[in-house]
Write a protein that holds these residues in place. Structure first.
Motif, mmCIF file in Angstrom:
data_model
loop_
_atom_site.group_PDB
_atom_site.id
_atom_site.type_symbol
_atom_site.label_atom_id
_atom_site.label_comp_id
_atom_site.label_asym_id
_atom_site.label_seq_id
_atom_site.Cartn_x
_atom_site.Cartn_y
_atom_site.Cartn_z
ATOM 1 N N LEU A 1 -3.366 11.285 -0.584
ATOM 2 C CA LEU A 1 -3.684 10.593 -1.829
ATOM 3 C C LEU A 1 -2.445 10.230 -2.642
ATOM 4 C CD1 LEU A 1 -5.529 9.551 -4.051
ATOM 5 C CD2 LEU A 1 -5.881 11.917 -4.794
ATOM 6 N N LEU A 2 -1.602 11.203 -2.935
ATOM 7 C CA LEU A 2 -0.482 10.969 -3.850
ATOM 8 C C LEU A 2 0.553 9.968 -3.326
ATOM 9 C CD1 LEU A 2 0.169 14.453 -5.528
ATOM 10 C CD2 LEU A 2 -1.333 12.578 -6.227
ATOM 11 N N PRO A 3 0.917 9.964 -2.038
ATOM 12 C CA PRO A 3 1.847 8.922 -1.562
ATOM 13 C C PRO A 3 1.296 7.512 -1.762
ATOM 14 C CG PRO A 3 1.763 10.712 0.017
ATOM 15 C CD PRO A 3 0.668 10.961 -0.978
ATOM 16 N N THR A 4 -0.013 7.336 -1.534
ATOM 17 C CA THR A 4 -0.633 6.030 -1.757
ATOM 18 C C THR A 4 -0.591 5.667 -3.229
ATOM 19 O OG1 THR A 4 -2.103 6.382 0.130
ATOM 20 C CG2 THR A 4 -2.734 4.678 -1.440
ATOM 21 N N LEU A 5 -0.938 6.627 -4.087
ATOM 22 C CA LEU A 5 -0.920 6.373 -5.522
ATOM 23 C C LEU A 5 0.479 6.046 -6.021
ATOM 24 C CD1 LEU A 5 -3.320 9.101 -7.002
ATOM 25 C CD2 LEU A 5 -3.749 6.665 -6.703
ATOM 26 N N LEU A 6 1.474 6.779 -5.552
ATOM 27 C CA LEU A 6 2.847 6.538 -5.982
ATOM 28 C C LEU A 6 3.275 5.116 -5.659
ATOM 29 C CD1 LEU A 6 5.594 7.516 -7.087
ATOM 30 C CD2 LEU A 6 6.160 8.246 -4.748
ATOM 31 N N SER A 7 2.987 4.668 -4.443
ATOM 32 C CA SER A 7 3.399 3.317 -4.042
ATOM 33 C C SER A 7 2.667 2.251 -4.850
ATOM 34 C CB SER A 7 3.157 3.120 -2.543
ATOM 35 O OG SER A 7 1.793 3.311 -2.210
ATOM 36 N N VAL A 8 1.395 2.480 -5.153
ATOM 37 C CA VAL A 8 0.643 1.519 -5.969
ATOM 38 C C VAL A 8 1.142 1.540 -7.412
ATOM 39 C CG1 VAL A 8 -1.617 1.007 -6.964
ATOM 40 C CG2 VAL A 8 -1.426 1.543 -4.534
ATOM 41 N N PHE A 9 1.400 2.745 -7.942
ATOM 42 C CA PHE A 9 1.891 2.859 -9.318
ATOM 43 C C PHE A 9 3.182 2.076 -9.505
ATOM 44 C CE2 PHE A 9 -0.183 7.240 -10.326
ATOM 45 C CZ PHE A 9 -1.413 6.610 -10.437
ATOM 46 N N ILE A 10 4.066 2.138 -8.534
ATOM 47 C CA ILE A 10 5.373 1.489 -8.665
ATOM 48 C C ILE A 10 5.213 -0.016 -8.849
ATOM 49 C CG2 ILE A 10 7.487 0.891 -7.428
ATOM 50 C CD1 ILE A 10 7.404 3.745 -6.219
ATOM 51 N N PHE A 11 4.457 -0.656 -7.938
ATOM 52 C CA PHE A 11 4.339 -2.114 -8.013
ATOM 53 C C PHE A 11 3.346 -2.567 -9.079
ATOM 54 C CE2 PHE A 11 6.346 -2.030 -3.779
ATOM 55 C CZ PHE A 11 7.319 -2.985 -4.009
ATOM 56 N N ALA A 12 2.212 -1.868 -9.198
ATOM 57 C CA ALA A 12 1.232 -2.256 -10.205
ATOM 58 C C ALA A 12 1.815 -2.084 -11.603
ATOM 59 C CB ALA A 12 -0.038 -1.425 -10.057
#
Length: 456
Positions: free
Chosen positions: A138-149
């Motif tokens: 979960l957290l690796p996916t969220l981190l990558s989305v948080f960065i660009f979003a």
């Protein structure tokens, strides 16, 4: 600092038009335009997120562990020692000078993530079905989305697109939702951008006497939806990425139905139409000023917003601050709440008990594997992502689709939206949030199930 309000003739110049049009079109392209990718449709910002996740590879969990631990340490130092470097900076002070409760949550998240990363202690905590799932998946996916979003969100909210769309939607907001025209901006911010931003906007509007108690509560609990990017994460978790467009349209339809019905039921309909100072609502509020059409007024509002942009550097800083807030503020809480919820779900019958009253309802709607589905319904009140995690092991694609859509349309979850609402000045209590959560579940499930029966 107040934005300078210019006349129509002063606003309509090439500079303002370009500042409005170019970033807004980029925002639409990145956040709202479906594109073919691998085996299905997705949006460009999700492709960017996947690329950075792939680039981080196995280093992602170490990076996230360090970030969550750092968040807890800085928060503790800020709370106890109050260093001037942080307390004198409004952004850093708001981020790290938390209440004792949320400081404890950040520390709990830090303790959990360290134990899971080191695989120390009980496997109940770090197994692949509990803390290991949160940290590794979960957290690796969220981190990558948080960065660009986070970085790119200003393209949607800072250059006038929401002002234009919000004004055009006033013809819908008043008759359907009994809300003022300006609320469309908050709604669009949430649906297109991020629910937490929508709540912050709503709270600000409430404090400034633009919304009554009823309006603020309805907007915050009805339109603070998750972003398109996070919706993609949810549908990916249940392995149905190829149905993303169907999924998001279903979420929009179910959310629309809930927005019409739930505010007309208790406890939301019990809220007073009084402003924060106790004064009554002005019944003669105009949607569009005299001398304007809906389109011309919306376009002028958009150009006023574009005219207020004096520095693209500041816009970039706003985007960077978005990323920092998401990473240091949300990742620790998601680790804490997500791990606890999964441990309870995996090793206790609590959510099975709470979900049993929904079993006949699911069977009436002819949802396959209704018993497994019932266990995911109430857990969404703790965190929106947990139902999709639990649903990943369900064989029926239709059931996974229903659970994923339901988890997004429930909206109220304590790991983020609920916590922010309770911390704001918007007049809503914990029990009211839970009742709204249950009402939204009951209202949206038939809509989602109906669409699912058409698809599968």
């Amino acid at each position: 600092m107040q934005e300078q309000v210019l006349s129509r003739n002063e606003l309509f110049n090439l500079r303002n038009i370009l500042v409005f049009v170019i970033p807004s079109l980029l925002g639409i392209l990145l956040f709202m335009t479906p594109v073919a990718y691998q085996d299905g449709l997705t949006i460009p910002v999700a492709i960017l997120a996947k690329s950075i996740k792939a680039a981080l590879g196995d280093n992602a969990t170490l990076l996230i562990t360090c970030l969550v631990a750092l968040s807890a340490i800085i928060s503790l130092i800020t709370k106890t020692l109050k260093p001037a470097l942080i307390t004198r900076n409004p952004f850093l002070n708001a981020l790290f000078n938390e209440s004792w409760f949320w400081l404890a949550m950040r520390f709990l998240g830090a303790v959990f993530i360290i134990l899971v990363f080191l695989k120390t202690g009980s496997d109940i905590l770090y197994s692949d079905a509990t803390g290991g799932l949160v940290l590794n998946d979960l957290l690796p996916t969220l981190l990558s989305v948080f960065i660009f979003a986070g970085l790119l969100l200003p393209l949607l909210v800072n250059f006038g697109l929401l002002e234009l769309l919000g004004t055009l939607l006033t013809v819908i907001m008043k008759p359907l939702f009994k809300l003022p025209g300006r609320s469309a901006i908050d709604c669009m911010t949430s649906w297109l951008g991020d629910g937490t931003v929508g709540i912050l906007l709503t709270n600000q509007q409430y404090e400034n006497r633009h919304y009554t108690q009823r309006e603020a509560t309805v907007i915050a609990t009805t339109f603070s939806a998750v972003s398109i990017s996070f919706s993609l994460i949810v549908i990916a978790q249940v392995k149905l990425e190829h149905l993303f467009l169907h999924f998001y349209l279903t979420v929009c339809l179910a959310g629309f139905v809930a927005a019409v019905i739930v505010p007309r039921l208790p406890p939301l309909c019990w809220k007073k139409d009084h402003y924060i100072d106790g004064s009554e609502k002005d019944k003669n509020e105009a949607i569009v000023p005299e001398g304007y059409t809906l389109i011309s007024w919306g376009f002028e509002q958009a150009l006023q917003k574009a005219n207020s942009i004096t520095s693209f550097k500041k816009v970039f800083i706003d985007g960077f601050n978005n990323v920092i807030s998401l990473v240091f503020g949300l990742l620790p809480v998601i680790m804490a709440v997500g791990t606890l919820a999964l441990v309870v779900a995996e090793h206790t019958p609590v959510f099975e008990w709470l979900g049993k009253p929904f079993l006949p309802y699911l069977e009436l709607l002819q949802i396959p594997e209704a018993v497994a589905a019932s266990k995911t319904i109430v857990v969404g009140f703790a965190d929106m992502f947990i139902p999709s995690i639990l649903a990943a092991s369900i064989e029926s694609e239709m059931t996974r689709f229903v659970i994923a859509a339901m988890s997004v349309t429930q909206l109220i979850y304590l790991s983020e939206v609920g916590a922010l609402l309770l911390a704001s000045r918007i007049p809503v209590s914990l029990w009211e949030l839970f009742i709204v959560f249950l009402l939204r579940t009951l209202v949206t499930l038939p809509v989602i199930a109906g669409v699912a029966h058409l698809i599968f």
